[in-house]
Write a protein that holds these residues in place. Sequence first.
Motif, short mmCIF file in Angstrom:
data_model
loop_
_atom_site.label_atom_id
_atom_site.label_comp_id
_atom_site.label_asym_id
_atom_site.label_seq_id
_atom_site.Cartn_x
_atom_site.Cartn_y
_atom_site.Cartn_z
N ASP A 261 0.84 -1.20 0.00
CA ASP A 261 0.00 0.00 0.00
C ASP A 261 0.87 1.25 0.00
OD1 ASP A 261 -2.43 -1.29 -0.08
OD2 ASP A 261 -2.70 -1.31 2.09
N LEU B 20 2.60 1.81 -3.40
CA LEU B 20 1.70 2.33 -4.44
C LEU B 20 1.67 3.85 -4.47
CD1 LEU B 20 -1.23 -0.22 -4.06
CD2 LEU B 20 0.10 0.19 -6.15
N ARG C 262 2.58 0.27 -10.51
CA ARG C 262 1.37 0.24 -9.70
C ARG C 262 0.51 -0.99 -10.04
NH1 ARG C 262 -0.11 4.81 -7.05
NH2 ARG C 262 -2.33 4.36 -7.36
N LYS C 263 0.40 -1.28 -11.33
CA LYS C 263 -0.39 -2.44 -11.75
C LYS C 263 0.18 -3.73 -11.18
CE LYS C 263 -1.79 -4.99 -15.89
NZ LYS C 263 -1.73 -5.03 -17.38
N ARG D 276 -0.19 -4.08 -7.44
CA ARG D 276 -1.57 -4.43 -7.09
C ARG D 276 -1.82 -5.93 -7.25
NH1 ARG D 276 -3.15 0.19 -10.20
NH2 ARG D 276 -3.64 1.97 -8.86
N ARG E 110 -0.45 -7.59 -4.26
CA ARG E 110 -1.29 -7.18 -3.13
C ARG E 110 -2.64 -7.88 -3.17
NH1 ARG E 110 -5.33 -4.64 -1.22
NH2 ARG E 110 -5.18 -3.23 0.58
N ASP E 111 -3.27 -7.90 -4.33
CA ASP E 111 -4.60 -8.51 -4.45
C ASP E 111 -4.56 -10.00 -4.17
OD1 ASP E 111 -5.49 -6.01 -5.11
OD2 ASP E 111 -5.87 -6.45 -7.22
#
Length: 335
Positions: free
Chosen positions: A248, A251, A270-271, A274, A277-278
């Motif tokens: 987080d 990002l 960033r992609k 994520r 992270r996801d």
Amino acid sequence: MLKSGSALRWIAVAALSSPQLPSLAHGAHDAEWPAAQAGVATAPAAPMEVRNVAPGVYYVQGLSALGSPANRNFISNAGFVVTDDSVVVIDALGSPALARELVARIRTITPKPISTVILTHYHADHIYGLQVFAALGAKIVANELAREYINSETARLRLEASRKDLAPWIDADTHMVNATQWIRGDVNTLTIGGTEFVLQHMGPAHTPEDTAVFLPKTGALFIGDVVFRNRIPYVGQADSRHWIAALDALLKLPVKVMVPGHGPASEDPRKDMRLTRDYLSYLRQSMARAAENLDPFDAAYQDTDWSRFEGYPLFKEANRMNAYNTYLLMEQEQR
């Protein structure tokens, strides 16, 4: 020159304040486990290709596969930065032979000496080449939280197993190498040959000592295994809650190009942040429900919809283990 506690706090450290869980240590399978143990096929050896991602900034990319004799344990990335007076290497690859090959590739770019190796973490696929750089007189810089692991019985047993499973690339002459400079604190700035390296402690995440290496001048970020690109991460006994907090914070950064510990460099950091992270968030959410409902793990795993992630490399090899370790973690957090 090393400045501890630099004002360049390029990550909001407040976002990384969750406590470390007591069980979070390097597990017995503390890196990409050997294919001989996993019982799966792996890709053959790949050529080591140097890729330029920013002025003076390069990396080589390992395979998205399990380590095996066939691929020489070339399954992780390493980078190097050419400064005014020397070369700084970031991570040391998974065998002395690979490290020697990396040195040869560096020599095709510059004759400058290799002065420093900065480690993102002490997992086997990133450190077994260290002895080659130590023999060249390079300073080895790492977070002090790795000191306990490198001198542990776990590390010794891991190396012993690798000598069998990854022969001839890991053999009796392969040995663990301590850092010559252990760093502590959240942020350290290391200036070498006029180039500034900002070392940010990210752990506990993938490991307790995870360290991101940021070059403010070029916007290049070496993130180690805090971000896996185009493949399923290896979670092990990681602190996934703190790992998500670290992502987080990442990002929010103005990173121009990111080199992960595994997979190709990214110009859309960033992609890719994520995705890791996801995946971690989904593991936690699905396994938390199962742990709270006292569902047996096998039933919980079978009932979970993995369709978003099952197309990524190493899903079959890593996902069930990741889910099980997360299931145990969720049980612990709910006590």
